[in-house]
Design an enzyme around this catalytic site. Sequence first.
Site, short mmCIF file in Angstrom:
data_model
loop_
_atom_site.label_atom_id
_atom_site.label_comp_id
_atom_site.label_asym_id
_atom_site.label_seq_id
_atom_site.Cartn_x
_atom_site.Cartn_y
_atom_site.Cartn_z
N HIS A 7 0.84 -1.21 0.00
CA HIS A 7 0.00 0.00 0.00
C HIS A 7 0.86 1.25 0.00
O HIS A 7 2.05 1.19 0.31
CB HIS A 7 -0.97 0.04 1.18
CG HIS A 7 -0.33 0.04 2.54
ND1 HIS A 7 0.02 -1.12 3.20
CD2 HIS A 7 0.04 1.05 3.37
CE1 HIS A 7 0.55 -0.82 4.37
NE2 HIS A 7 0.60 0.49 4.50
N HIS A 79 3.98 7.05 3.87
CA HIS A 79 4.91 5.94 3.69
C HIS A 79 4.45 5.04 2.56
O HIS A 79 3.31 5.13 2.09
CB HIS A 79 5.09 5.14 4.99
CG HIS A 79 3.87 4.42 5.50
ND1 HIS A 79 2.99 4.99 6.39
CD2 HIS A 79 3.38 3.18 5.25
CE1 HIS A 79 2.02 4.12 6.68
NE2 HIS A 79 2.23 3.01 5.99
N GLU A 130 7.74 1.05 5.03
CA GLU A 130 7.23 -0.01 5.90
C GLU A 130 7.46 -1.33 5.17
O GLU A 130 7.24 -1.41 3.96
CB GLU A 130 5.71 0.21 6.12
CG GLU A 130 5.04 -0.85 6.98
CD GLU A 130 3.54 -0.57 7.19
OE1 GLU A 130 2.94 0.15 6.38
OE2 GLU A 130 3.00 -1.09 8.19
CO CO Z 1 1.21 1.20 6.33
#
Ligand code: CO
Length: 139
Positions: A7, A79, A130
């Site tokens: 994502h 992020h 991440e």
């Molecule tokens: Co995330």
Amino acid sequence: MIGRLNHIAIAVPDLTAATALYRDTLGAKVSAPIAQPEHGVTVVFVELSNTKVELLHPLGDKSPIAGFLERNPAGGIHHVCYEVADILAARDKLRADGARVLGDGEPKIGAHGLPVLFLHPKDFYGTLVEIEQTAAAAA
Ligand code: CO
């Protein structure tokens, strides 16, 4: 080592307006707002055919994205999340190559119930990264 883009997380100052933009203007499938108090955010998931966008809005006093929105009041990409098959192996490789792992370096359970770690943005061209351990990445 990294697999799919899981994502992109975008911090937004107005979750209702951002949801309407993605749903009505961009024509995307969006979820209802989901409060995640343990992560200090309310999230709207935007489902795309190949990945997700997560619209993040601060929740509570100690939201990890409150400071980001103070510095970026119009919102911005917070992020990106890449999938990995083995998060501990990924962490050790990243560290060995000089990347800084945030926090105590032990994976935490992230917003999807899977182990995650965050990597220092200064080591990734100004982008907070991440990594998330997924079964799909391990397959
Ligand atoms: Co995330």
